[in-house]
Each structure stands twice: as C-alpha cells, then as structure tokens.
Design a protein around this motif. Structure first.
Motif, PDB file in Angstrom:
ATOM      1  N   ALA A 103      26.835  43.579  38.323  1.00 38.81           N
ATOM      2  CA  ALA A 103      25.986  44.754  38.094  1.00 38.81           C
ATOM      3  C   ALA A 103      25.054  44.521  36.912  1.00 38.81           C
ATOM      4  N   PHE A 104      25.552  43.871  35.865  1.00 40.75           N
ATOM      5  CA  PHE A 104      24.715  43.573  34.700  1.00 40.75           C
ATOM      6  C   PHE A 104      23.604  42.603  35.092  1.00 40.75           C
ATOM      7  N   ASP A 105      23.944  41.541  35.808  1.00 39.16           N
ATOM      8  CA  ASP A 105      22.959  40.537  36.217  1.00 39.16           C
ATOM      9  C   ASP A 105      21.910  41.133  37.162  1.00 39.16           C
ATOM     10  N   ALA A 106      22.305  42.083  38.003  1.00 40.88           N
ATOM     11  CA  ALA A 106      21.367  42.695  38.949  1.00 40.88           C
ATOM     12  C   ALA A 106      20.246  43.439  38.230  1.00 40.88           C
ATOM     13  N   GLY A 107      20.516  43.922  37.020  1.00 33.08           N
ATOM     14  CA  GLY A 107      19.509  44.655  36.266  1.00 33.08           C
ATOM     15  C   GLY A 107      18.554  43.781  35.483  1.00 33.08           C
ATOM     16  N   GLY A 108      18.837  42.487  35.403  1.00 29.85           N
ATOM     17  CA  GLY A 108      17.942  41.575  34.705  1.00 29.85           C
ATOM     18  C   GLY A 108      17.986  41.664  33.192  1.00 29.85           C
ATOM     19  N   LEU A 109      19.008  42.281  32.650  1.00 29.34           N
ATOM     20  CA  LEU A 109      19.118  42.405  31.193  1.00 29.34           C
ATOM     21  C   LEU A 109      19.682  41.133  30.580  1.00 29.34           C
ATOM     22  N   ARG A 110      19.402  40.936  29.290  1.00 31.03           N
ATOM     23  CA  ARG A 110      19.991  39.814  28.561  1.00 31.03           C
ATOM     24  C   ARG A 110      20.999  40.299  27.537  1.00 31.03           C
ATOM     25  N   LEU A 111      20.870  41.545  27.094  1.00 27.64           N
ATOM     26  CA  LEU A 111      21.731  42.097  26.056  1.00 27.64           C
ATOM     27  C   LEU A 111      21.789  43.604  26.223  1.00 27.64           C
ATOM     28  N   LEU A 112      22.885  44.201  25.821  1.00 19.11           N
ATOM     29  CA  LEU A 112      23.041  45.650  25.877  1.00 19.11           C
ATOM     30  C   LEU A 112      23.776  46.094  24.627  1.00 19.11           C
ATOM     31  N   ARG A 113      23.248  47.099  23.962  1.00 21.42           N
ATOM     32  CA  ARG A 113      23.871  47.613  22.746  1.00 21.42           C
ATOM     33  C   ARG A 113      24.442  49.002  22.996  1.00 21.42           C
ATOM     34  N   PRO A 114      25.615  49.301  22.439  1.00 22.34           N
ATOM     35  CA  PRO A 114      26.171  50.657  22.573  1.00 22.34           C
ATOM     36  C   PRO A 114      25.167  51.697  22.083  1.00 22.34           C
ATOM     37  N   GLY A 115      25.073  52.784  22.830  1.00 23.58           N
ATOM     38  CA  GLY A 115      24.157  53.861  22.489  1.00 23.58           C
ATOM     39  C   GLY A 115      22.841  53.820  23.243  1.00 23.58           C
ATOM     40  N   GLN A 116      22.526  52.679  23.869  1.00 20.45           N
ATOM     41  CA  GLN A 116      21.282  52.604  24.629  1.00 20.45           C
ATOM     42  C   GLN A 116      21.404  53.439  25.899  1.00 20.45           C
ATOM     43  N   ARG A 117      20.306  54.104  26.252  1.00 20.44           N
ATOM     44  CA  ARG A 117      20.267  54.840  27.509  1.00 20.44           C
ATOM     45  C   ARG A 117      19.998  53.847  28.625  1.00 20.44           C
ATOM     46  N   VAL A 118      20.760  53.962  29.685  1.00 19.31           N
ATOM     47  CA  VAL A 118      20.628  53.064  30.818  1.00 19.31           C
ATOM     48  C   VAL A 118      20.512  53.849  32.109  1.00 19.31           C
ATOM     49  N   ARG A 119      19.987  53.170  33.105  1.00 21.98           N
ATOM     50  CA  ARG A 119      19.963  53.708  34.464  1.00 21.98           C
ATOM     51  C   ARG A 119      20.968  52.885  35.255  1.00 21.98           C
ATOM     52  N   ILE A 120      21.798  53.550  36.010  1.00 24.83           N
ATOM     53  CA  ILE A 120      22.785  52.841  36.822  1.00 24.83           C
ATOM     54  C   ILE A 120      22.635  53.261  38.282  1.00 24.83           C
ATOM     55  N   GLU A 121      23.012  52.362  39.143  1.00 21.06           N
ATOM     56  CA  GLU A 121      23.130  52.681  40.560  1.00 21.06           C
ATOM     57  C   GLU A 121      24.592  52.489  40.925  1.00 21.06           C
ATOM     58  N   VAL A 122      25.119  53.413  41.705  1.00 25.84           N
ATOM     59  CA  VAL A 122      26.533  53.356  42.077  1.00 25.84           C
ATOM     60  C   VAL A 122      26.681  53.369  43.591  1.00 25.84           C
TER      61      VAL A 122
END
Length: 70
Positions: A31-50
């Motif tokens: 799921a992380f790789d599908a979003g194309g991110l390299r890093l994620l910090r606690p507190g960041q707003r994200v969009r998720i698909e479930v």
C-alpha cells in the motif's frame, strides 16, 4: 478517504494511520509503494484507499497511501 499518519517504519515500509473518527488502521509495504511515497512522518494528512475484505479479522485493507493535497 482521509486519515492522519500515526506510525511508519522505513525499514518495512509499513505503518498505521488514524481515521478521522480515531479508528486505527494499518498498512503494508504494498500500500505504501502504491502511493509512490519515499517517506511518511507521523501527523501528516494522507489519502488512503481501502478494500473491504470478507471474513477477515480486519474488514478493511488499505491498498494505497499517498499525501493529501488540497
């Protein structure tokens, strides 16, 4: 759906988010790789698909995590 990043482990590329109602949900490396991110910090707003999964202990599986943009 929107959520807030709660935890993230860069070694496993997995972590968890808090939905807007406070419910925690975890995501895996796929799921992380599908979003194309390299890093994620606690507190960041994200969009998720479930995806709803029948018969699983956790009825929702996060399939994508990406940054929320306005």
């Amino acid at each position: 759906m929107q959520a807030t990043a709660y935890t993230y482990d860069p070694e496993t590329r997995s972590g968890s988010v808090l939905l807007d109602d406070g419910t925690p949900a975890s995501f895996d490396a796929a799921a992380f790789d599908a979003g194309g991110l390299r890093l994620l910090r606690p507190g960041q707003r994200v969009r998720i698909e479930v995806r709803d999964t029948e018969g699983a202990a956790d009825a929702r599986q996060i399939t994508l995590v990406t940054l929320q943009t306005f």
